[in-house]
Design an enzyme around this catalytic site. Sequence first.
Site, PDB file in Angstrom:
ATOM      1  N   SER A   1       3.880   1.815   7.961  1.00  0.00           N
ATOM      2  CA  SER A   1       3.915   0.953   7.692  1.00  0.00           C
ATOM      3  C   SER A   1       5.008   1.436   6.851  1.00  0.00           C
ATOM      4  O   SER A   1       5.804   1.801   6.120  1.00  0.00           O
ATOM      5  CB  SER A   1       2.820   1.505   6.411  1.00  0.00           C
ATOM      6  OG  SER A   1       1.607   1.332   6.830  1.00  0.00           O
TER       7      SER A   1
ATOM      8  N   HIS B   1       1.148  -0.909  -0.455  1.00  0.00           N
ATOM      9  CA  HIS B   1      -0.224  -0.275  -0.620  1.00  0.00           C
ATOM     10  C   HIS B   1       0.566   1.559  -0.095  1.00  0.00           C
ATOM     11  O   HIS B   1       0.597   2.204  -0.345  1.00  0.00           O
ATOM     12  CB  HIS B   1      -0.415  -0.127   0.831  1.00  0.00           C
ATOM     13  CG  HIS B   1      -0.536   0.196   3.002  1.00  0.00           C
ATOM     14  ND1 HIS B   1      -0.600  -0.628   3.057  1.00  0.00           N
ATOM     15  CD2 HIS B   1      -0.806   1.650   3.565  1.00  0.00           C
ATOM     16  CE1 HIS B   1       0.217  -0.242   4.674  1.00  0.00           C
ATOM     17  NE2 HIS B   1       0.122   1.033   4.133  1.00  0.00           N
TER      18      HIS B   1
ATOM     19  N   ASP C   1       1.716  -7.786   2.374  1.00  0.00           N
ATOM     20  CA  ASP C   1       1.214  -6.661   2.258  1.00  0.00           C
ATOM     21  C   ASP C   1       2.773  -6.128   2.247  1.00  0.00           C
ATOM     22  O   ASP C   1       3.346  -5.415   2.674  1.00  0.00           O
ATOM     23  CB  ASP C   1       0.179  -5.847   3.470  1.00  0.00           C
ATOM     24  CG  ASP C   1       0.730  -4.696   2.895  1.00  0.00           C
ATOM     25  OD1 ASP C   1       1.091  -3.620   1.463  1.00  0.00           O
ATOM     26  OD2 ASP C   1      -0.610  -3.229   3.221  1.00  0.00           O
TER      27      ASP C   1
END
Length: 724
Positions: free
Chosen positions: A658, A93, A229
């Site tokens: 992230s 992402h 991810d």
Amino acid sequence: MFQKFGIANSILKTVAIYLLVSNALTSFGKEGMWLPPTLKNRETDMKEMGLEIPIEKIYNENGTGLNNAVVLFGKGCTGEMISSKGLLLTNHHCGYGTVQGLSSKEKDYFANGFWAMNPSEELPCPGLTVTFIRKMENVTDLILVGVPDTIPDKQRDDIINAKIKGLEKGYRYTTKYDATIKPFFNGNQYWVIITETFNDVRLVGFPPNGIGQFGGDTDNWMFPRHTGDFSLFRVYAGTDNKPADYSPNNQPYQTQNFFTINAGGYKEGDFTMVYGFPGTTKEYISSYQLDQIYKIADPIAISLRTKKLNSWTKDMDASREVFLKYTSKRAGVANAWKKWQGEVRGLRINNVPTRKAQYEQGFQAWASSDQTYSFDEDILSNILVKSLRVNDVLKSELYINEGVMGIELIAQAAMLDKMLHVIEAPGLTEAKRSDSVKKLAKSLDGYFKNYDVSTDEHLFAVLMPAYIDEMKANIPAYYKQTLAAYGNDYKAWAGDVYDRSLLTDKNALQELINEVTIDDAASIRNDDAWKLYHAIQEYRKTNVTPFIAEYNKHLNYYNRLYMKAQMKAHPNLYPDANLTLRLTYGKVKGIDPEGPEAYAFQTNLDEAIAKDNPEAEEFKVPQKLKELHKTKDYGRWAVNGTVPIAFIADNHTSGGNSGSPVLNGKGELVGTNFDRIWEGTMSDLYFDPNLCRNISLDVRYTLFIIEKFGNAGWLLDEMKIVGK
Ligand code: ARG
Ligand code: GLU
């Protein structure tokens, strides 16, 4: 830190009790995002929990610390070096927006994934940057010397900004790197951050959405989780191994500082660290600011975004073209939307507002009796008075921001407005005017690439009534009149706006830009989108912005003093996140947020396959992955007959973390951080170790997907993998 007072039911009246309680509970839970150069203070604690390497390995200034292997990826994610040839691991992402720019209907990397089979196939990513942190130094004394605490903020800022400018220049000169000085603890501390930014970054590997975004927005912020991810990039440098603009002659960036990968796994209870760039937390705000988030900001933003997401999704489901244009935008909107819902819920079920109020009572007791603290104003009452008065204005601002400006056409009209200023500027030569207008139009290609007129028109007919119905009389006169002229028919109103505006007609707009003359001012002033933009900005300028600015000024001043007092009352606080490099540590740990049935701490591929649903876009497992599962073709990455996917731990992370490396006690990479559990998202305001968990992707799944799914095993050869 606030959970300390949660267990105290009675009001903490005396300083003695206050200090007793706070000291007794400081070993409770591992709240904290620590600045790497200050970790020495935590060494004992970290070693007790499982750290096996010297703190100096995590951070040092002689070029050999792991700080040189963690990077700020783009503008708000973390990434890490995993080979000596500039190979970078981050989240799927985090690469999503960049990959959208490289994708088209013909090259649909979301559907098919992307794997370079050799360096020459790696794809340049214009605009993407990667920033290394070479050094961080506390410069508070240099900045704050001779600056009294209580002079007006404007005056204070002027003095400080002048010092910052001078110092940054000095640091740039002596270090030959970039230097930025940032405030911490609401302006009670300053640190200089010495960085090196690379801008030739290329895409190396990107699994299809069926892996990298598996579970989509439904599973986002949730555990158990089965999202692969991750994505891979490579940093390129000039022939001198220094940052250089893109050139086919650039070489992979050479570095000795990269993470060793440990594919041997971890057990529940094992020590972990997350090293990265958390963006924003507000752990030390007053209960009044907390109330504004809890009762005003979050609920309004949630309700307007619910409407937006429903409207967009309808159009995206009906057309693959619209899907491709809006998928990245929707992910962004949905992400915060869901997080806020978890935040409100977490604050509520934990009684955080009450706990905050109790903390404040303890603080007041301390402030009035501590001999060494003397400040003759009551800080918290000063904050309270102004907070109450601003609530209506805050509501209006939120409705304007998320509602009116949430309509793309109106937001984009800001560009028309800027053009208008240029066109009407007195004394411009024609050449200069044309030049400036063209510069302003630069973003247009990107805008149109990801814009669908009827999708936005549908949204207008949803958000506009939401704004007007709620704000009633408190809206621009132009809005009232226009709506009345359309007999309250929002669809008819939208129909005309989108039919006529220059911003829905790329050719007409391009023509205006190419041959701009002074007469075009009239066309802009006549444009419906510009009129809507202009009216709302004028309204805001008179009725909203000055009040909020005044409030912020007041708040900045008292928050700085409040923070300073809290630091005095509680030594060893960590500063709120501000997108600077931090290390947080904790342990691998399952959780039971709802009832007796605890989440296991780890998920696996069998569970992902069981979730496969070819009917639902978010849960379609790619055919090839199903085949690998069927034949159990897991190579080296099998554990107990399956492949682990994700795991949770109680590290204190936030948005921006992230892509962060998740490390074991030896500083080896065992995973990549990508999320938190929904129940714990309030940790940006209040960390509770019983509820907060970060979610990481197990590196064995990453390696399995690269090797077996992507057939890009050549990449594993440049990594240093142990434990297998
Ligand atoms: N919640 C994660 C973060 O805050 C992941 C977001 C991306 N995924 C998504 N389905 N929108 O960034
Ligand atoms: N997904 C988040 C990010 O993009 C990390 C999750 C969080 O907010 O903790 O940074």
